[in-house]
Design a protein around this motif. Structure first.
Motif, short mmCIF file in Angstrom:
data_model
loop_
_atom_site.label_atom_id
_atom_site.label_comp_id
_atom_site.label_asym_id
_atom_site.label_seq_id
_atom_site.Cartn_x
_atom_site.Cartn_y
_atom_site.Cartn_z
N LEU A 152 0.84 -1.20 0.00
CA LEU A 152 0.00 0.00 0.00
C LEU A 152 0.87 1.25 0.00
N ALA A 153 1.95 1.23 0.79
CA ALA A 153 2.85 2.38 0.85
C ALA A 153 3.46 2.65 -0.52
N TYR A 154 3.85 1.59 -1.21
CA TYR A 154 4.41 1.75 -2.57
C TYR A 154 3.35 2.25 -3.54
N LEU A 155 2.13 1.71 -3.40
CA LEU A 155 1.06 2.05 -4.33
C LEU A 155 0.71 3.53 -4.28
N ILE A 156 0.56 4.08 -3.06
CA ILE A 156 0.13 5.47 -2.95
C ILE A 156 1.31 6.43 -2.81
N GLY A 157 2.53 5.89 -2.71
CA GLY A 157 3.71 6.74 -2.63
C GLY A 157 3.95 7.30 -1.23
N ALA A 158 3.78 6.47 -0.21
CA ALA A 158 3.95 6.92 1.18
C ALA A 158 5.27 6.44 1.74
N LYS A 159 5.91 7.28 2.54
CA LYS A 159 7.15 6.93 3.23
C LYS A 159 7.03 7.32 4.70
N ILE A 160 7.98 6.84 5.49
CA ILE A 160 7.97 7.15 6.92
C ILE A 160 8.05 8.68 7.10
N GLY A 161 7.15 9.20 7.95
CA GLY A 161 7.11 10.63 8.22
C GLY A 161 6.19 11.41 7.32
N ASN A 162 5.74 10.77 6.20
CA ASN A 162 4.80 11.46 5.32
C ASN A 162 3.43 11.58 5.97
N ASN A 170 -18.11 8.16 6.69
CA ASN A 170 -19.01 8.83 7.63
C ASN A 170 -18.97 10.33 7.38
N THR A 171 -20.08 10.98 7.49
CA THR A 171 -20.16 12.41 7.22
C THR A 171 -20.27 13.22 8.50
N ILE A 172 -19.87 14.47 8.40
CA ILE A 172 -20.01 15.42 9.51
C ILE A 172 -20.76 16.63 8.99
N SER A 173 -21.48 17.27 9.88
CA SER A 173 -22.27 18.45 9.50
C SER A 173 -21.41 19.69 9.55
N THR A 174 -21.46 20.48 8.50
CA THR A 174 -20.73 21.74 8.44
C THR A 174 -21.69 22.84 7.99
N ALA A 175 -21.16 24.05 7.94
CA ALA A 175 -21.98 25.17 7.48
C ALA A 175 -22.37 25.02 6.02
N PHE A 176 -21.63 24.18 5.29
CA PHE A 176 -21.91 23.97 3.88
C PHE A 176 -22.67 22.67 3.64
N GLY A 177 -23.15 22.04 4.71
CA GLY A 177 -23.88 20.79 4.59
C GLY A 177 -23.05 19.61 5.07
N SER A 178 -23.49 18.40 4.79
CA SER A 178 -22.79 17.19 5.22
C SER A 178 -21.60 16.92 4.32
N MET A 179 -20.46 16.61 4.95
CA MET A 179 -19.23 16.33 4.20
C MET A 179 -18.54 15.12 4.80
N PRO A 180 -17.82 14.35 4.00
CA PRO A 180 -17.07 13.20 4.55
C PRO A 180 -16.01 13.67 5.54
N ARG A 181 -15.80 12.87 6.56
CA ARG A 181 -14.77 13.20 7.54
C ARG A 181 -13.40 12.91 6.94
N ALA A 182 -12.50 13.86 7.02
CA ALA A 182 -11.15 13.71 6.49
C ALA A 182 -10.14 14.15 7.53
N LYS A 183 -9.01 13.46 7.56
CA LYS A 183 -7.97 13.81 8.53
C LYS A 183 -6.62 13.34 8.01
N GLU A 184 -5.59 14.08 8.36
CA GLU A 184 -4.24 13.70 7.98
C GLU A 184 -3.57 12.92 9.10
N PHE A 185 -2.85 11.84 8.71
CA PHE A 185 -2.14 11.00 9.66
C PHE A 185 -0.68 10.87 9.22
N THR A 186 0.20 10.73 10.19
CA THR A 186 1.62 10.55 9.90
C THR A 186 1.97 9.06 9.85
N VAL A 187 2.67 8.64 8.81
CA VAL A 187 3.07 7.22 8.69
C VAL A 187 4.24 6.97 9.63
#
Length: 414
Positions: A152-162, A170-187
């Motif tokens: 998976l790391a090779y496929l998406i181009g991820a390395k340690i620290g990226n 799952n969606t969350i409610s925002t001022a612009f309506g329902s949007m998918p939950r997104a978050k950045e994680f460190t490998v």
């Protein structure tokens, strides 16, 4: 008359004479056929054994022997369930949170399976902990770190620290309506479990981070993995646990989860064994042909042997022994070649790939990174016995016809 002459005569008939080159050629093809058949059977059965062993080991090593889910999706009473599973055959009960997400990488995007697990429970997944190819699990406790398979790391181009963005369905409610939950994680770690399917689609994260990212309620999970002391008895244990927990829970053993796959392997093993056995059968027919021609060629000799006192049984044994020399030599040589190839099958595969510049064994198709082989003595013995039995059956008819030869008729025109 001494019975020692049976082997002496059989050995003399087995060695080619100048005027018996054609008979010798057929015997040579028979010997080659038996050798190839025995070797092919041993190699194929060893590879099939290796596939079953490696895939079973990976299935057990990467997932629990028994999985428990709730028909209502969420398990909110994990502590009660844990206390009810206090049997001697249980080594560990591990809570998990499982969900799907989309991983956004620098090279491409890919759907992934998220598994939330506590750092202390990773000890039961030795196939992962012992095969970390980059990074480490020392920091696997923060709510913004993940570990992923090497493919998976090779496929998406991820390395340690990226930083990798994950998007949850799952969606969350925002001022612009329902949007998918997104978050950045460190490998923080990249692992190679030995199973391609797992490495190309799995993302591990701390259970608290998975609970927050997948919008689970506090203290709720959706999967429990049970590790037992006897994985081969997992189906029996699963039935006992099902009876304890009741119909609200679904308890599944690793055998049941992979039943179709394991059954397919077993059927393929039997089918390949049966098909390749035909090579020995064809060689056995060649033995019949060579012995029939030998009997025709030795008609005068048989008549003389009968005249000087050789019995019908001794004549029959001479030609049975002659045919069995082919069977025994072919079986022994084939067994040695087959075992040698089976022990070095992956090295042979790598050599062929380098020579032909092609991918013979693709992990994406066969799930494993290397061509496995498990040579078992009982399989070698089974193949050897089958080969010798078929060769013996092939000698009976020509030997019987030789024993019934009338010496008077044979010598009438000599």
């Amino acid at each position: 008359m001494s019975d020692n002459f049976v082997l002496t005569v059989a050995c003399r008939y087995f060695s080619a004479k100048k005027n018996e080159k054609f008979v010798s050629l057929i015997s040579g093809f028979s010997l080659l056929g038996v050798t190839i058949g025995v070797a092919a059977l041993i190699v194929v059965t060893s590879v099939m054994n290796g596939f079953h062993l490696e895939l079973t080991k990976n299935i057990i090593g990467l997932n629990g022997d028994i999985t428990i889910t709730n028909v209502d999706r969420y398990i909110t009473n994990y502590d009660e369930v844990r206390q009810s599973l206090n049997h001697d055959y249980i080594k560990a009960v591990v809570p998990n949170i499982v969900g799907q997400a989309l991983a956004i990488g620098s090279r491409t995007n890919s759907g992934v399976l998220i598994k939330g697990i506590d750092i202390n429970d990773l000890q039961w997944k030795k196939a992962i902990l012992q095969n970390v190819v980059a990074g480490q699990f020392g920091d696997f406790s923060s709510n913004n770190v993940i570990a992923m398979g090497s493919e998976l790391a090779y496929l998406i181009g991820a390395k340690i620290g990226n930083k990798i963005k994950l998007i949850s369905p799952n969606t969350i409610s925002t001022a612009f309506g329902s949007m998918p939950r997104a978050k950045e994680f460190t490998v923080t770690a990249i692992f190679n479990s030995g199973m391609y399917d797992y490495d190309v689609a799995t993302v591990l994260m701390p259970i608290s981070a998975a609970r927050n990212f997948l919008s689970f309620e506090d203290n709720s999970i959706n999967l429990i993995e049970v590790y037992t002391k006897q994985p081969e008895q997992a189906e029996l244990f699963a039935n006992e646990i099902q009876a304890i927990l009741g119909e609200k829970f679904k308890v599944t053993s690793w055998q049941k989860s992979n039943r179709q796959f394991l059954n397919a392997l077993a059927v393929e093993r039997i089918t390949m064994f049966t098909i390749l056995s035909l090579i020995i059968v064809v060689a056995a027919f060649n033995i019949i042909s060579s012995l029939v021609m030998l009997v025709k060629d030795k008609t005068k000799d048989i008549a003389i042997l009968r005249t000087i006192g050789a019995s019908q049984q001794q004549i029959m044994l001479i030609f049975i022994c002659n045919g069995m020399f082919i069977g025994l030599i072919g079986t022994v040589v084939g067994g040695i070649l087959g075992a040698s190839f089976a022990y070095n099958i992956d090295n042979i595969r790598l050599c062929l790939e380098r020579v032909t510049d092609t991918k013979i064994f693709d992990a994406a198709i066969y799930f494993l990174y290397s061509l496995p082989s498990d040579v078992r003595l009982e399989d070698i013995i089974l193949v050897g016995v089958l080969s010798i039995f078929l060769c013996f059956c092939a000698t009976i008819y020509p030997a019987y016809k030789a024993s019934k030869l009338n010496p008077v008729e044979a010598l009438r025109y000599e």
